[in-house]
Design a protein around this motif. Structure first.
Motif, PDB file in Angstrom:
ATOM      1  N   VAL A  88       0.974  -1.194  -0.035  1.00 22.89           N
ATOM      2  CA  VAL A  88       0.043  -0.076  -0.070  1.00 22.89           C
ATOM      3  C   VAL A  88       0.909   1.300  -0.066  1.00 22.89           C
ATOM      4  O   VAL A  88       1.917   1.388   0.638  1.00 22.89           O
ATOM      5  CB  VAL A  88      -1.076   0.026   1.254  1.00 22.89           C
ATOM      6  N   VAL A  89       0.419   2.136  -1.079  1.00 20.84           N
ATOM      7  CA  VAL A  89       1.212   3.576  -0.803  1.00 20.84           C
ATOM      8  C   VAL A  89       0.212   4.594  -0.293  1.00 20.84           C
ATOM      9  O   VAL A  89      -1.019   4.653  -0.896  1.00 20.84           O
ATOM     10  CB  VAL A  89       1.516   3.995  -2.086  1.00 20.84           C
ATOM     11  N   THR A  90       0.341   5.137   0.719  1.00 22.13           N
ATOM     12  CA  THR A  90      -0.593   6.248   1.274  1.00 22.13           C
ATOM     13  C   THR A  90      -0.224   7.571   0.642  1.00 22.13           C
ATOM     14  O   THR A  90       1.075   7.853   0.899  1.00 22.13           O
ATOM     15  CB  THR A  90      -0.663   6.327   3.047  1.00 22.13           C
ATOM     16  N   VAL A  91      -1.096   8.058   0.151  1.00 24.44           N
ATOM     17  CA  VAL A  91      -0.985   9.578  -0.270  1.00 24.44           C
ATOM     18  C   VAL A  91      -1.698  10.546   0.247  1.00 24.44           C
ATOM     19  O   VAL A  91      -3.136  10.178   0.228  1.00 24.44           O
ATOM     20  CB  VAL A  91      -1.484   9.800  -1.892  1.00 24.44           C
ATOM     21  N   GLY A  92      -1.412  11.563   0.912  1.00 25.43           N
ATOM     22  CA  GLY A  92      -2.127  12.667   1.650  1.00 25.43           C
ATOM     23  C   GLY A  92      -2.478  13.816   0.565  1.00 25.43           C
ATOM     24  O   GLY A  92      -1.590  13.944   0.093  1.00 25.43           O
ATOM     25  N   VAL A  93      -3.894  13.939   0.383  1.00 20.81           N
ATOM     26  CA  VAL A  93      -3.966  15.185  -0.376  1.00 20.81           C
ATOM     27  C   VAL A  93      -4.505  16.194   0.410  1.00 20.81           C
ATOM     28  O   VAL A  93      -5.682  16.084   0.949  1.00 20.81           O
ATOM     29  CB  VAL A  93      -5.215  14.641  -1.491  1.00 20.81           C
ATOM     30  N   HIS A  94      -3.624  17.393   0.569  1.00 18.62           N
ATOM     31  CA  HIS A  94      -4.068  18.492   1.304  1.00 18.62           C
ATOM     32  C   HIS A  94      -4.940  19.493   0.539  1.00 18.62           C
ATOM     33  O   HIS A  94      -4.281  20.285  -0.306  1.00 18.62           O
ATOM     34  CB  HIS A  94      -2.887  19.262   2.094  1.00 18.62           C
ATOM     35  N   SER A  95      -6.059  19.597   1.046  1.00 18.87           N
ATOM     36  CA  SER A  95      -7.201  20.340   0.455  1.00 18.87           C
ATOM     37  C   SER A  95      -7.770  21.613   1.313  1.00 18.87           C
ATOM     38  O   SER A  95      -8.294  21.086   2.238  1.00 18.87           O
ATOM     39  CB  SER A  95      -8.289  19.574  -0.222  1.00 18.87           C
ATOM     40  N   PRO A  96      -6.933  22.581   1.419  1.00 17.96           N
ATOM     41  CA  PRO A  96      -7.202  23.617   2.368  1.00 17.96           C
ATOM     42  C   PRO A  96      -8.556  24.003   2.741  1.00 17.96           C
ATOM     43  O   PRO A  96      -9.382  24.252   1.856  1.00 17.96           O
ATOM     44  CB  PRO A  96      -6.237  24.763   2.291  1.00 17.96           C
ATOM     45  N   LYS A  97      -8.955  24.242   3.976  1.00 20.40           N
ATOM     46  CA  LYS A  97     -10.132  24.965   4.371  1.00 20.40           C
ATOM     47  C   LYS A  97      -9.871  26.550   4.526  1.00 20.40           C
ATOM     48  O   LYS A  97     -10.710  27.105   4.024  1.00 20.40           O
ATOM     49  CB  LYS A  97     -10.896  24.353   5.519  1.00 20.40           C
ATOM     50  N   PHE A  98      -8.996  26.909   5.323  1.00 15.91           N
ATOM     51  CA  PHE A  98      -8.767  28.296   5.650  1.00 15.91           C
ATOM     52  C   PHE A  98      -7.631  28.851   4.693  1.00 15.91           C
ATOM     53  O   PHE A  98      -6.689  27.999   4.234  1.00 15.91           O
ATOM     54  CB  PHE A  98      -8.180  28.327   7.248  1.00 15.91           C
ATOM     55  N   GLU A  99      -7.535  30.060   4.421  1.00 11.89           N
ATOM     56  CA  GLU A  99      -6.559  30.714   3.650  1.00 11.89           C
ATOM     57  C   GLU A  99      -5.205  30.435   3.972  1.00 11.89           C
ATOM     58  O   GLU A  99      -4.233  30.035   3.142  1.00 11.89           O
ATOM     59  CB  GLU A  99      -6.626  32.216   3.645  1.00 11.89           C
ATOM     60  N   HIS A 100      -4.808  30.514   5.482  1.00 14.75           N
ATOM     61  CA  HIS A 100      -3.353  30.059   5.964  1.00 14.75           C
ATOM     62  C   HIS A 100      -3.153  28.839   5.506  1.00 14.75           C
ATOM     63  O   HIS A 100      -1.916  28.348   5.093  1.00 14.75           O
ATOM     64  CB  HIS A 100      -3.551  30.285   7.627  1.00 14.75           C
ATOM     65  N   GLU A 101      -3.822  27.835   5.282  1.00 16.07           N
ATOM     66  CA  GLU A 101      -3.717  26.448   5.071  1.00 16.07           C
ATOM     67  C   GLU A 101      -3.049  26.254   3.680  1.00 16.07           C
ATOM     68  O   GLU A 101      -2.757  25.255   3.226  1.00 16.07           O
ATOM     69  CB  GLU A 101      -4.784  25.542   5.432  1.00 16.07           C
ATOM     70  N   ALA A 102      -3.585  27.214   2.639  1.00 15.59           N
ATOM     71  CA  ALA A 102      -3.210  27.237   1.213  1.00 15.59           C
ATOM     72  C   ALA A 102      -1.711  27.831   1.313  1.00 15.59           C
ATOM     73  O   ALA A 102      -1.031  27.754   0.278  1.00 15.59           O
ATOM     74  CB  ALA A 102      -4.034  28.168   0.344  1.00 15.59           C
ATOM     75  N   ASP A 103      -1.063  28.376   2.262  1.00 15.60           N
ATOM     76  CA  ASP A 103       0.151  28.592   2.441  1.00 15.60           C
ATOM     77  C   ASP A 103       1.219  27.566   2.191  1.00 15.60           C
ATOM     78  O   ASP A 103       1.278  26.731   3.152  1.00 15.60           O
ATOM     79  CB  ASP A 103       0.684  29.655   3.563  1.00 15.60           C
ATOM     80  N   PRO A 104       2.093  27.373   1.309  1.00 20.53           N
ATOM     81  CA  PRO A 104       3.128  26.305   1.041  1.00 20.53           C
ATOM     82  C   PRO A 104       3.900  26.061   2.285  1.00 20.53           C
ATOM     83  O   PRO A 104       4.166  24.900   2.746  1.00 20.53           O
ATOM     84  CB  PRO A 104       3.920  26.632  -0.398  1.00 20.53           C
ATOM     85  N   ASP A 105       4.452  27.008   2.816  1.00 19.28           N
ATOM     86  CA  ASP A 105       5.324  27.167   3.740  1.00 19.28           C
ATOM     87  C   ASP A 105       4.556  26.601   5.117  1.00 19.28           C
ATOM     88  O   ASP A 105       5.153  25.810   5.879  1.00 19.28           O
ATOM     89  CB  ASP A 105       5.861  28.432   4.164  1.00 19.28           C
ATOM     90  N   ALA A 106       3.199  27.064   5.349  1.00 18.47           N
ATOM     91  CA  ALA A 106       2.397  26.441   6.506  1.00 18.47           C
ATOM     92  C   ALA A 106       2.272  24.748   6.319  1.00 18.47           C
ATOM     93  O   ALA A 106       2.222  24.414   7.280  1.00 18.47           O
ATOM     94  CB  ALA A 106       1.121  27.353   6.519  1.00 18.47           C
ATOM     95  N   LEU A 107       1.943  24.680   5.204  1.00 19.46           N
ATOM     96  CA  LEU A 107       1.728  23.015   4.799  1.00 19.46           C
ATOM     97  C   LEU A 107       2.993  22.243   5.229  1.00 19.46           C
ATOM     98  O   LEU A 107       3.064  21.257   5.835  1.00 19.46           O
ATOM     99  CB  LEU A 107       1.371  22.855   3.503  1.00 19.46           C
ATOM    100  N   VAL A 108       4.085  22.767   4.776  1.00 23.34           N
ATOM    101  CA  VAL A 108       5.319  22.155   4.963  1.00 23.34           C
ATOM    102  C   VAL A 108       5.633  22.099   6.528  1.00 23.34           C
ATOM    103  O   VAL A 108       5.915  20.951   7.186  1.00 23.34           O
ATOM    104  CB  VAL A 108       6.577  22.649   4.431  1.00 23.34           C
TER     105      VAL A 108
END
Length: 623
Positions: A76-96
């Motif tokens: 099995v390969v798990t892949v997280g798909v990060h689909s943001p709710k808040f504007e801040h969560e769309a910041d690439p550094d915040a996701l890292v």
């Protein structure tokens, strides 16, 4: 029929042979810079985890999946798909930062525009999608608590494709990033100790750190710094957060001074400051999902306690129970816990404490006659106060699950973005750690005005007042800060309103069928030994949106009648189903409860569909 106990997974796959859409996003994390296509994973079972890092249910799923990922590491390969709710969560550094903070050890696709989310017709965070080795979607599950179902589905897929010769084992594409070292790593909360020192929950280092009054000189570390739940002098924690100092007379009775919200362990822990000894006070270590949430403290499960505060009007420690959107009470002397406020429905509703709705309460502060709280998912500042023979919940700032921003002024127009902490200032006003705005805000109860005290604080998550000065946990900067110099006046930020990017679901006007799809996992059946095995609760915001169909029932389909003249709103749906192993030779089969909460933004149009399916587990046979 949507509750398909008699339909096997194999029959579902033949009925709904849907090719998995390609990955579309901005960047990949945890792959060493490599871009991944579905074709690269052909021959493996792919488990997609649609998540967003603000969501407590998503964080639960990350922990639930760890043993499954280890068990099926070659298949099995798990892949997280990060689909943001808040504007801040769309910041690439915040996701890292979030991927490191929550120890995500699989590839993550950054999906800031929710493109992959929409391509897979996802309607809720979290949602899990299983793709077979030939690239077809074979199973969907929304919410948490699906590990046993996934294990059964994956085992069946592996057997089928091994027999066909289409299964290929091997290492996955995960490449761990370099781990930096700092004294604190994503700290959570801070309190002042009687000695004048500061105690900080060092969440990602699974320990507590005591600093001198300067907030920089380390006095000692409490805990071994490894994930676990051992008591004693070499104690273990799992992402501890909230801290509460007990009144001296209570501490003397119980033998410890500080209560710790040990969030991922679903426990409360006690710390004796004299020697750093740690004991477990409340919780079983298992997450509460259903049934009683009150009784002897060590026999009652908790769910992601995020903050704690002693509040004299309640005579107990109040628990911000982020995991089920409630407030709990812990009586240290009696050794008991019980629910204090909330119904477990996620939303924003004021009134009597036992009828109020919360959405991931994450910060608490004792304000004397008011208990202030940061209700993160509604971007709200709220409070609890005595009312008659009980308590009531009120809202100072915030309107609901989908509106946020950074705007000052009158509280009814002011906006926050996912606040996690609060503190009461010496003048009685309230400082709010406006986490996703990177700001410290101020609410003045006497005037109802909101202003901004500081900006450019890296994800402030907690605060304490020390000698009249505000000490803030800058979580993403891994340190304590004093961002509001004495004498600096607050300023007003005009700001703008924002809304969650998640698109509204269009439905028809008038009568609509809401259908929760649930198929018991392979080898199980619905547990109807003691009556109905399913439960469905529906409410709406605004309440007048539903003319018919609100309330609680046992059928997973419900006829809803929508009011005329209302073009949009939110359906709050809580569904659960009980299933047991289907083996007649076993006297006491293993049983489990599947539960999911949806807050579904809807847009009502005359041409919209007359059926709204929500998949809790399986595939939608009516699609």
């Amino acid at each position: 029929m949507l509750l398909t106990a008699d339909v096997s997974v194999e029959q579902q796959k033949r009925r709904a042979r849907v090719r998995a859409p390609e990955f579309v996003g901005r960047q990949w994390l945890n792959t060493g810079g490599k871009q991944i296509k579905l074709a690269d994973l052909r021959g493996r079972v792919v488990l997609l985890d649609f998540w967003t890092f603000c969501c407590i249910n998503c964080l639960h799923v990350l922990d639930e999946l760890r043993p499954l990922e280890a068990e099926f590491a070659e298949e099995v390969v798990t892949v997280g798909v990060h689909s943001p709710k808040f504007e801040h969560e769309a910041d690439p550094d915040a996701l890292v930062a979030a991927v490191e903070r929550y120890a995500v050890h699989h590839p993550v696709l950054d999906d800031p525009e929710l493109t992959t989310w929409q391509n897979y017709a996802v309607k809720a965070w979290p949602t899990l999608v299983v793709v077979d080795p030939e690239g077809y979607v074979v199973h969907v599950a929304a919410g948490e608590g699906h590990v046993e179902a996934l294990r059964s589905v994956i085992t069946e897929i592996i057997a089928e494709h091994e027999a066909k010769g289409t299964l290929h084992r091997g290492n996955g594409p995960y490449v761990p990033p370099e781990a930096p070292e700092t004294t604190l790593r994503f700290p959570g909360k801070v309190i002042a100790l009687p000695s004048g020192n500061l105690l900080v929950s060092d969440s990602a280092n699974h320990s507590l750190v005591e600093f001198a009054a300067d907030g920089e000189t380390v006095v000692r570390r409490i805990g071994a710094g490894r994930r676990g739940r051992a008591d004693g002098a070499d104690a273990e924690f799992s992402e501890p957060a909230g801290l509460a100092l007990l009144p001296q007379h209570v501490a003397e009775q119980v033998g410890y001074d500080v209560v710790v919200a040990d969030t991922v362990n679903h426990l409360l822990r006690g710390v004796r400051l004299a020697d750093g000894e740690v004991t477990t006070l409340a919780g079983t270590g298992e997450q509460w999902r259903d049934g009683s949430d009150g009784g002897p403290a060590l026999e009652t499960p908790l769910t992601s306690p995020w903050d704690v505060a002693w509040w004299e009007p309640a005579g107990s420690v109040v628990i911000a129970m982020a995991g089920n959107h409630t407030l709990g009470l812990f009586d240290p002397v009696a050794g008991e816990v019980r629910r204090f406020a909330g119904t477990t429905v996620e939303g924003l509703r004021d009134g009597a404490a036992e009828e109020a709705f919360f959405a991931q309460p994450s910060g608490l502060a004792d304000g004397g006659d008011r208990l202030w709280l940061a209700d993160s998912e509604t971007s709200a500042l709220r409070w609890v106060e005595a009312a008659g023979d009980g308590f009531a919940v009120r809202t100072a700032v915030g309107t609901g699950l989908f509106d946020f921003g950074h705007a000052d002024g009158p509280a009814e127009k002011a906006l926050l973005q996912h606040p996690l902490g609060v503190a009461v200032l010496p003048d009685g006003s309230v400082a709010v750690c406006d986490t996703y705005n990177g700001a410290v805000r101020r609410y003045e109860p006497a005037t109802g005005e909101v202003s901004t005290l500081a900006t450019d604080v890296a994800e402030p998550s907690g605060a304490a007042v020390v000698d009249g000065e505000l000490v803030v946990v800058a979580s993403a900067a891994h340190r304590l800060e004093r961002p509001v110099p004495p004498g600096v006046a607050a300023r007003l930020v005009e700001g703008a309103s924002q809304q969650v990017k998640r698109p509204a679901t269009e439905i028809g006007s008038g009568a609509v069928e809401l259908a929760v799809v649930f198929t018991p996992p392979p080898g199980t059946k619905l547990d109807e030994r003691y009556g109905p095995s399913t439960r469905l609760e529906i409410t709406s915001s605004p309440a007048e949106l539903l003319i018919e169909g609100s309330g609680v029932g046992t059928d997973l389909t419900r006829r809803l009648v929508l009011a005329e003249g209302i073009e949009q709103g939110v359906l709050h749906v809580v569904a659960q189903a009980a299933s047991c192993d289907d083996d007649p030779s076993v006297e006491h089969p293993a049983c489990r409860l599947t539960r999911q909460d949806w807050g579904v933004p809807i847009k009502i149009t005359a041409a919209g569909p007359e059926r709204l399916p929500l998949v809790m587990g399986g595939l939608d046979a009516g699609a």
